[in-house]
Motif scaffolding. Structure first.
Motif, PDB file in Angstrom:
ATOM      1  N   ARG A 157      -9.794   8.049   2.138  1.00  0.00           N
ATOM      2  CA  ARG A 157      -8.485   6.701   1.915  1.00  0.00           C
ATOM      3  C   ARG A 157      -8.138   5.729   3.051  1.00  0.00           C
ATOM      4  O   ARG A 157      -8.045   4.972   2.334  1.00  0.00           O
ATOM      5  N   ARG A 212      -8.590  -1.869  -1.735  1.00  0.00           N
ATOM      6  CA  ARG A 212      -6.874  -2.261  -2.317  1.00  0.00           C
ATOM      7  C   ARG A 212      -6.563  -3.457  -1.970  1.00  0.00           C
ATOM      8  O   ARG A 212      -5.767  -4.120  -1.794  1.00  0.00           O
ATOM      9  N   ALA A 221      -8.349   2.030   1.196  1.00  0.00           N
ATOM     10  CA  ALA A 221      -6.819   1.281   1.302  1.00  0.00           C
ATOM     11  C   ALA A 221      -7.928   0.239   1.736  1.00  0.00           C
ATOM     12  O   ALA A 221      -6.629  -1.108   1.633  1.00  0.00           O
ATOM     13  N   LEU A 239       0.740  -1.476   0.033  1.00  0.00           N
ATOM     14  CA  LEU A 239       0.034   0.006   0.222  1.00  0.00           C
ATOM     15  C   LEU A 239       1.174   0.871   0.224  1.00  0.00           C
ATOM     16  O   LEU A 239       1.906   0.941   0.466  1.00  0.00           O
ATOM     17  N   ASP A 270      -2.073   5.245   3.063  1.00  0.00           N
ATOM     18  CA  ASP A 270      -2.632   4.571   2.944  1.00  0.00           C
ATOM     19  C   ASP A 270      -2.644   3.738   3.887  1.00  0.00           C
ATOM     20  O   ASP A 270      -3.450   3.312   4.960  1.00  0.00           O
ATOM     21  N   ARG A 271      -0.683   3.139   4.240  1.00  0.00           N
ATOM     22  CA  ARG A 271      -1.217   2.064   5.934  1.00  0.00           C
ATOM     23  C   ARG A 271      -1.102   3.128   6.878  1.00  0.00           C
ATOM     24  O   ARG A 271      -1.712   2.585   7.578  1.00  0.00           O
TER      25      ARG A 271
END
Length: 171
Positions: A149, A156, A153, A114, A118-119
Motif C-alpha cells: 500500500r 499515486r 500510495a 488518495l 493510502d492516506r
C-alpha cells in the motif's frame, strides 16, 4: 484514586493533543473540523481505557493507533462523503510554522485525493515515522500489505503532483 486518574489523563491529553491534532489534520486532508472530531473521539476512548493504561507499553503510540482506526471507521460511514467547502482557514496556514503555504495546500489536496487507507499508511510511515510493523499493527493488516500500500500510495501521490512539487521546491 479517581482524582489521580483524572490528573494523569489530563496531563497525557494536554501533552499529546497537539501531536494528535496535527496527525488528524493530515489524515483528514486539512479538514480541521474533522481533525478536531477525531482527536476528541480518540481522547474519549483513551479516557475510558485510562484505568487500565498501565498494561499498555506506550500510551502515546496507542493513542495514534486509536486515532488512525477512528479515521478509518469514519471513512467507512456514509456521512464520510461530505466535503469541506472552498478555502482552508487561516489557522491552517499559521500552523505550517513558516513553511510555504502553497506547497502545504498542494500536498494536503493531493493527500485528500488518495484513498483513506493510502492516506493513513503514508501519514503513519512518513509523518509519524513508524516502522512497517507498527503501521501494520495500527491498521490491523499484514506487513506485506503495508509495504504494498505504501508503494502504491507513493506512486499515486507522485502521479498527482507530477512536476509541480519540483517547481515548489525551486521557489
Amino acid at each position: 484514586m479517581r482524582q489521580g486518574r483524572r490528573d494523569g489523563f489530563r496531563e497525557f491529553a494536554e501533552g499529546r493533543s497537539g501531536h494528535l491534532y496535527r496527525s488528524a489534520c493530515l489524515l483528514a486532508s486539512g479538514d480541521t473540523h474533522l481533525a478536531e472530531d477525531l482527536v476528541q473521539e480518540t481522547l474519549g476512548r483513551m479516557y475510558l481505557l485510562w484505568g487500565r493504561i498501565s498494561r499498555i507499553d506506550n500510551p502515546a503510540a496507542y493513542a495514534q493507533t486509536v486515532l488512525v482506526r477512528a479515521f478509518l471507521t469514519h471513512q467507512r460511514r456514509r456521512s464520510a462523503g461530505e466535503r469541506p467547502v472552498g478555502e482552508f482557514p487561516d489557522a491552517g496556514a499559521a500552523a505550517a510554522g513558516g513553511a510555504d503555504p502553497a506547497l502545504r495546500l498542494t500536498l494536503l489536496e493531493a493527500l485528500g485525493r488518495l484513498a483513506p487507507k493510502d492516506r493513513a499508511v503514508l501519514v503513519l510511515r512518513y509523518w509519524e515515522d513508524r516502522s512497517v510493523e507498527e503501521t501494520a499493527d495500527a491498521m490491523n493488516v499484514s506487513s506485506a500489505a503495508v509495504r504494498t500500500r505504501t508503494s502504491r500510495a507513493l506512486a499515486r501521490l507522485r502521479e498527482q503532483l507530477g512536476g509541480s512539487l519540483a517547481a515548489f521546491a525551486e521557489l
